[in-house]
Enzyme design. Structure first.
Site, PDB file in Angstrom:
ATOM      1  CE  LYS A  76      -3.821  -2.281   2.416  1.00 11.05           C
ATOM      2  NZ  LYS A  76      -4.690  -2.286   3.622  1.00 11.05           N
ATOM      3  CG  PHE A  98      -3.433 -10.714  -3.020  1.00  7.91           C
ATOM      4  CD1 PHE A  98      -3.616 -10.162  -1.760  1.00  7.91           C
ATOM      5  CD2 PHE A  98      -2.141 -10.869  -3.494  1.00  7.91           C
ATOM      6  CE1 PHE A  98      -2.532  -9.767  -0.989  1.00  7.91           C
ATOM      7  CE2 PHE A  98      -1.049 -10.476  -2.735  1.00  7.91           C
ATOM      8  CZ  PHE A  98      -1.247  -9.928  -1.476  1.00  7.91           C
ATOM      9  NE  ARG A 105      -8.029  -2.634  -4.731  1.00  9.45           N
ATOM     10  CZ  ARG A 105      -8.597  -3.817  -4.678  1.00  9.45           C
ATOM     11  NH1 ARG A 105      -9.342  -4.244  -5.706  1.00  9.45           N
ATOM     12  NH2 ARG A 105      -8.448  -4.601  -3.626  1.00  9.45           N
ATOM     13  CB  ALA A 139     -14.949 -19.918  -1.287  1.00  9.71           C
ATOM     14  CG  ASP A 170      -6.938 -25.004   0.996  1.00  8.68           C
ATOM     15  OD1 ASP A 170      -7.424 -24.143   0.253  1.00  8.68           O
ATOM     16  OD2 ASP A 170      -7.072 -24.989   2.238  1.00  8.68           O
TER      17      ASP A 170
END
Length: 365
Positions: A76, A98, A105, A139, A170
């Site tokens: 950030k 992510f 973004r 999820a 996973d």
């Protein structure tokens, strides 16, 4: 540090993933020589704080992040972004997990990264993929299994779904992602360019149902556990309770196993029942339930010792890890007074691995 001299020596991996699928993928690369740089937020991977702990580290974190470097990048901030760009310059692999859209973004989507480093292999791991109706649906593993149909056959005797004991979505996502990355690295040898991998856990799970969900795959009805050979409809692929409240399993449906067991039990006349279609073996299952209930688990283990039948006792993890087989194959090892599950990938003639240290947060930059 990563294992030296492994098959992946010279490969640099940036791992921005947290929790399970991505770190599991990249630790297998680190175990075989890749330089894996774990890029963490200022607060670190949340798994660092998850119990139980051994010698100062989470057992979960240690087993999935040994041998990696740790750097902190606050994506950030402009300084954090600049730091990541420096690492990207000479990286071979970039792994992120992510939610779809986040990397774009932040300015680190594949298009931006590949402009700086065309040779990079970029793998995005997500629950449902970067596009599609479910792409932005939040999820973790169990929710993916539920939407993929798997939870419907992970059921109790009354037919109600139960929480799965294995995070299959996973693991499928991580393993399939590893395969895709290695394919892309091989392809890069021919083309000189990297590639982008949209690795969805949902997608990776689906091939795991071909042996049970054939009717649904072909457009027909959904499978029911009680009518499936691998899900509870067959006597010789079944769980049985013993007299001490423990359990054993028969795990092979071949006729030779049925013959060997039923003859030894004095029920040779029931062999043909074991060959009936799944869902039509209830009487044989009831017979075997009554027989297994007559002895303790340990007695059955001793009884089966000289018989060629696919039989196993149901062990808890303590019992499983204490087996001589685990020790004989060195499947548990120690590093820095911590216990690690060994890499399941082994090569002929390779020396026993010395697994790298567990990185402290930000220790490498």
């Amino acid at each position: 540090m990563a294992a030296e001299g492994g098959k992946l020596a010279g490969i640099k991996v940036l791992d921005l993933s947290l929790f399970l699928p991505g770190p599991m993928l990249t630790v297998m690369m680190a175990d075989h020589g890749a330089e894996v740089v774990k890029v963490e937020p200022p607060t670190g991977d949340p798994v660092r704080e998850m119990e139980p702990f051994e010698n100062g580290h989470s057992v979960w974190f240690a087993n999935l992040n040994r041998g990696k470097k740790s750097v902190v990048c606050d994506l950030k901030s402009e300084a954090g972004k600049a730091k990541l760009w420096d690492f990207i310059a000479d990286a071979d692999v970039f792994v992120e997990a992510f939610r779809p859209g986040v990397m774009k973004r932040l300015g680190f989507d594949y298009q931006a990264v590949s402009l700086r480093n065309p040779r990079i292999v970029y793998c995005s791991i997500s629950a449902f993929g970067q596009e599609g109706e479910l792409a932005h649906h939040p999820a973790h593993d169990m929710a993916v299994q539920a939407l993929a149909g798997f939870l419907s056959v992970n059921d109790s005797p009354d037919g109600a779904p139960v929480v799965p004991g294995v995070p299959s979505a996973d693991m499928a996502g991580g393993l399939t992602g590893l395969s895709a990355i290695l394919m892309a690295l091989i392809g890069r040898e021919r083309t000189g360019r990297g590639d982008y991998i949209d690795m969805a856990m949902f997608d990776a799970m689906l091939p795991w149902c071909v042996h049970t969900a054939g009717s649904a795959i072909a457009g027909g009805e959904a499978p029911q556990s009680a009518a499936q050979r691998s899900l509870g409809g067959a006597a010789f692929y079944q769980v049985y309770e013993t007299s001490d409240g423990k359990h054993v399993v028969l795990g092979g449906r071949e006729k030779k196993f049925a013959r060997n067991l039923l003859i030894a039990l004095g029920h040779e006349d029931r062999i043909e029942e074991a060959l009936r279609p799944a869902g039509e073996q209830d009487d044989l299952i009831k017979l075997l339930r009554s027989i297994f209930a007559q002895k303790m688990r340990s007695e059955w283990v001793e009884w089966f010792a000289d018989k060629d039948v696919a039989f196993s006792p149901v062990l808890d993890f303590r019992e499983a890890f204490d087996q001589p087989h685990i020790q004989g194959r060195s499947l548990l090892s120690e590093a820095e007074n911590r216990h690690h599950i060994a890499s399941p990938i082994r090569f002929a003639g390779a020396e026993k691995k010395n697994y790298g240290a567990v990185p402290k947060l930000g220790a490498d930059g």
